[in-house]
Scaffold this active site. Sequence first.
Site, PDB file in Angstrom:
ATOM      1  N   GLU A   1       0.818  -1.208   0.000  1.00  0.00           N
ATOM      2  CA  GLU A   1       0.000   0.000   0.000  1.00  0.00           C
ATOM      3  C   GLU A   1       0.862   1.273   0.000  1.00  0.00           C
ATOM      4  OE1 GLU A   1      -3.315   0.530  -0.318  1.00  0.00           O
ATOM      5  OE2 GLU A   1      -2.785   2.661  -0.203  1.00  0.00           O
TER       6      GLU A   1
ATOM      7  N   HIS B   1      -1.553   3.280   4.677  1.00  0.00           N
ATOM      8  CA  HIS B   1      -2.561   4.015   3.907  1.00  0.00           C
ATOM      9  C   HIS B   1      -2.756   5.395   4.531  1.00  0.00           C
ATOM     10  CE1 HIS B   1      -6.354   5.111   2.036  1.00  0.00           C
ATOM     11  NE2 HIS B   1      -6.287   4.045   1.263  1.00  0.00           N
TER      12      HIS B   1
ATOM     13  N   THR C   1      -5.853   1.480  -5.491  1.00  0.00           N
ATOM     14  CA  THR C   1      -5.458   0.073  -5.333  1.00  0.00           C
ATOM     15  C   THR C   1      -6.142  -0.820  -6.368  1.00  0.00           C
ATOM     16  OG1 THR C   1      -5.339   0.417  -2.945  1.00  0.00           O
ATOM     17  CG2 THR C   1      -5.211  -1.848  -3.714  1.00  0.00           C
TER      18      THR C   1
ATOM     19  N   ASP D   1       1.525  -0.148  -4.921  1.00  0.00           N
ATOM     20  CA  ASP D   1       0.283  -0.036  -5.706  1.00  0.00           C
ATOM     21  C   ASP D   1       0.125   1.330  -6.375  1.00  0.00           C
ATOM     22  OD1 ASP D   1      -0.379   1.324  -3.326  1.00  0.00           O
ATOM     23  OD2 ASP D   1      -2.350   0.367  -3.108  1.00  0.00           O
ATOM     24  N   HIS D   2       0.545   2.407  -5.691  1.00  0.00           N
ATOM     25  CA  HIS D   2       0.406   3.766  -6.234  1.00  0.00           C
ATOM     26  C   HIS D   2       1.140   4.714  -5.286  1.00  0.00           C
ATOM     27  CE1 HIS D   2      -2.524   4.225  -3.025  1.00  0.00           C
ATOM     28  NE2 HIS D   2      -3.148   3.143  -3.479  1.00  0.00           N
TER      29      HIS D   2
HETATM   30  C1  GP9 Z   1      -9.008  -0.705   0.500  1.00  0.00           C
HETATM   31  C2  GP9 Z   1      -7.563  -0.636   0.142  1.00  0.00           C
HETATM   32  C3  GP9 Z   1      -7.095   0.790   0.012  1.00  0.00           C
HETATM   33  O1  GP9 Z   1      -9.520  -1.990   0.510  1.00  0.00           O
HETATM   34  O2  GP9 Z   1      -7.286  -1.384  -0.978  1.00  0.00           O
HETATM   35  O3  GP9 Z   1      -7.603   1.364  -1.120  1.00  0.00           O
HETATM   36  P1  GP9 Z   1      -7.002   2.675  -1.783  1.00  0.00           P
HETATM   37  O4  GP9 Z   1      -7.632   3.847  -1.102  1.00  0.00           O
HETATM   38  O5  GP9 Z   1      -5.525   2.688  -1.606  1.00  0.00           O
HETATM   39  O6  GP9 Z   1      -7.403   2.551  -3.194  1.00  0.00           O
HETATM   40 MN    MN Z   2      -3.842   1.631  -2.182  1.00  0.00          MN
END
Ligand code: GP9
Ligand code: MN
Length: 405
Positions: free
Chosen positions: A38, A195, A80, A254-255
């Site tokens: 994340e 996150h 994500t 992921d980003h």
């Molecule tokens: C939520 C997690 C976070 O299930 O994948 O999502 P994001 O806000 O990073 O897209």
């Molecule tokens: Mn994410």
Amino acid sequence: DGSKLADIENYVRANYIPPSEEMFGIAQNKNIILISMESMQNFVIGAKVNDEDITPFLNKFIEESFYFDQFYHQTGQGKTSDSEFIVDNSLYPLSRGAVFFTHSANEFYAIPEVLDNHGYFTASLHANNKSFWNRDIMYNSLGYDRFFSYTDYEITKENSVGWGLKDVEFFRQSVQHLKDAPKPFYAKFITLTNHFPFELEEQDRLIKPFNSNDKTVNQYFLTVRYLDESLKTFISELKNAGLYENSIIILYGDHYGISENHNKAMKEFLSEDITPFVSTQLQRVPLIVHIPGMKGETISSIGGQIDLKPTILHLLGIETKGDMQFGSDLFSQERMDIAVLRNGSFITKDYLFTRNTCYSNETGEQVEKVLCEPYIEKAKIELEYSDQIIYGDLLRFYGQPLRTK
Ligand code: GP9
Ligand code: MN
């Protein structure tokens, strides 16, 4: 739609890159463990805050893995879920909205479906509500056999923080699910603790925070450090469970975690101005591929999440010629160095293009736009073709004979 599809098919065929002979099939019948880290950006790798390593575990793990240090995320508003979509399909996400929501009923030929046809059990593991990002619906379209979500985990107030179950606990409990799973498997682990807004309890703060006026950036390094620690736990639990030696472990960010709203603190941290050029380079996320028995190395060819599908399938010895894909095998010597971002920016070995300006990717100096022109065209075509596939649900009409089911 038929003629559109023919154009796209021609483009994809013309751009097909054969696999690296050395690496093709090297992971045949091995488990694939995919870890979505994340908000993990590449600039923290090997970096320190207050003289302390931010990613001490990954720094070591990289030494025995293939580490791609010029690898970009290509996500849009779907965050994500976009990264999941890109990785599993080698298609771009949409320029607005999340394809997980808008086109979950489409026909796809995602990694889980391909691997199903090769005897794999496929699962996604994520300790959040199953309907978040419409995952429960989309995972059926992508062909996942099983989604371990919120209800498959023991989640208490004590083992949670911020968005939910803490990553260390998530990995601990996930290993139990894996132990019982059929082999070989393709399993995707989606972490959560790192996150925004990067909350962490005192006991989990393993380093001192960065000291700027920006609380978000200060805390980011703490949750990254915690994520690093959770990965260390996971790897050692995999070893204990006897799952390490026959699994390929692939970790990717992921980003981005730090948006452009935080340029001031980022400038302090990096000791450089966050120009559009630097901002674009900051979209690099780590990609680490660990293959048991192989030494690994740092690979600096430029790529993105879109390249993972052919890379993974080729490692497993599965041909992708004829697949509708926009990525290419990252291990192949023949591939072209390029990452096209969802906003139309792109990075090649020589050039970086963003906000209608062409830069030298080496020096960051602005150069004549004409030098970027051929790639501007390529980036535009790829994004358009990928959009057409999604908006027109074109894979309904494609490639049935190629599928072995
Ligand atoms: C939520 C997690 C976070 O299930 O994948 O999502 P994001 O806000 O990073 O897209
Ligand atoms: Mn994410």
